[in-house]
Enzyme design. Structure first.
Site, PDB file in Angstrom:
ATOM      1  N   MET A  95       0.840  -1.202   0.000  1.00  0.00           N
ATOM      2  CA  MET A  95       0.000   0.000   0.000  1.00  0.00           C
ATOM      3  C   MET A  95       0.875   1.253   0.000  1.00  0.00           C
ATOM      4  SD  MET A  95      -3.432  -0.907   2.075  1.00  0.00           S
ATOM      5  CE  MET A  95      -2.811  -0.704   3.720  1.00  0.00           C
ATOM      6  N   GLY A  96       2.166   1.109  -0.288  1.00  0.00           N
ATOM      7  CA  GLY A  96       3.036   2.272  -0.424  1.00  0.00           C
ATOM      8  C   GLY A  96       3.555   2.807   0.894  1.00  0.00           C
ATOM      9  N   HIS A 143       9.192  -3.389   3.504  1.00  0.00           N
ATOM     10  CA  HIS A 143       8.783  -3.649   2.116  1.00  0.00           C
ATOM     11  C   HIS A 143       9.979  -4.007   1.232  1.00  0.00           C
ATOM     12  CE1 HIS A 143       5.537  -0.640   3.396  1.00  0.00           C
ATOM     13  NE2 HIS A 143       4.823  -1.689   3.029  1.00  0.00           N
ATOM     14  N   GLN A 150      -2.502 -12.420   7.838  1.00  0.00           N
ATOM     15  CA  GLN A 150      -2.718 -12.168   6.408  1.00  0.00           C
ATOM     16  C   GLN A 150      -1.946 -13.174   5.549  1.00  0.00           C
ATOM     17  OE1 GLN A 150      -2.641  -8.094   4.564  1.00  0.00           O
ATOM     18  NE2 GLN A 150      -0.577  -8.684   4.010  1.00  0.00           N
TER      19      GLN A 150
END
Ligand code: AMP
Length: 281
Positions: A30-31, A37, A151
């Site tokens: 999601m940036g 990341h 998740q």
């Protein structure tokens, strides 16, 4: 590094790469990218010829009153980070869902507890967006972080259940030097809130290091360390089923979600299995 904004162009690019024999690796995000990341990009980079990163703040996985409109954004910084980590294609769709979109992908039992209990609608939003992204990007391998451990397990279940032809890899949780789990949401934290947020990792590390095989004892220890405004959960669960456990005989994880100064934070650690009776550790 190429940038694509349109889902149809994304799909076309991937199909061309695949028909040219290229192995595609994929990291959905999601940036507001950080080292958590980029560690996933590095894992994917080693296992593919073409590395795709997506940035899309997915409205479907935010509940009413959550931070969708405030979610931090830094498109220029994100582009630079992707370039520095060998990304071939950055997919930044303004719109991801086609007109008339009305499909939801929903995993069952694994989504009911933990974050699923306190964020109804979150996991169907996640699995739906990941299913669509996997359809468009058509990767051979996709990498997800253990930061969002539930998740990760839910996505593995979806991929197995729906026979999606992609290998799912897990990247270890990346922390700040003082132990705070890296998260885009950490930027919401004031100086004093950040030091209270550190109580999540401190509690989990104390539970991990306590050398007790009694989950209730470990949970009370964790509770005594947490300094939060509201606790969504502190649980010790079986690492595969995510069900709460009565003893630490099977591989287990301590999982926490809590609010500090209006920001919801999650963290988890793997707990070492207890030593069976009679075995010397
Ligand atoms: P997000 O942008 O928060 O949706 O996260 C995108 C991916 O990065 C997910 O697979 C996350 O689990 C992963 N991720 C986020 N923070 C971390 C971290 N601190 N360590 C490892 N992976 C992370």
């Amino acid at each position: 590094m190429k940038q694509i904004f349109d889902p149809t162009d994304m799909s076309r690019w991937s199909q061309q790469r695949r028909s040219g024999g290229s192995r595609i690796g994929f990291v959905p995000t999601m940036g507001y990218l950080h080292r958590g990341h980029t560690s996933l990009m590095d894992i994917a980079r080693e296992r593919c010829d073409s590395l795709v990163v997506s940035i899309f703040v997915n409205p479907l996985q935010f509940g009413p009153g959550e931070d969708l409109d405030l979610y931090p954004r830094d498109p220029e910084g994100d582009v630079a980070r992707c370039r520095a980590h060998g990304v071939d294609l950055l997919f930044m769709p303004a719109r991801l869902y086609p007109p008339g979109f009305e499909t939801t992908v929903q995993v069952g039992r694994l989504t009911r507890g933990l974050c699923g209990a306190t964020r109804p609608g979150h996991f169907p939003g996640v699995t739906t967006v990941v299913a669509r992204l996997l359809g468009l990007v058509a990767p051979h391998v996709a990498v997800f972080g253990e930061k969002d451990y539930q998740q990760l397990m839910v996505i593995r279940r979806m991929v197995a259940d729906l026979a999606m032809n992609v290998e799912i890899l897990a990247g270890p949780l990346v922390r700040e030097p003082d132990g705070l789990a890296m998260s885009s949401r950490n930027r919401y934290l004031s100086h004093s809130a950040r030091s209270r947020a550190l109580s999540l990792s401190r509690a989990l590390f104390a539970m991990r290091d306590a050398k007790s095989d009694d989950p209730e004892h470990l949970k009370s220890l964790g509770m005594s360390i947490l300094d939060v405004d509201k606790l969504d959960y502190l649980e010790i669960v079986n690492e595969r089923t995510l069900q709460p456990i009565g003893s630490l005989a099977a591989p287990a994880r301590a999982m926490v979600a809590a609010w500090v100064d209006g920001t919801r934070l999650i963290d988890n650690v793997s707990l070492p299995p207890s030593t069976p009776i009679g075995q010397v550790s």
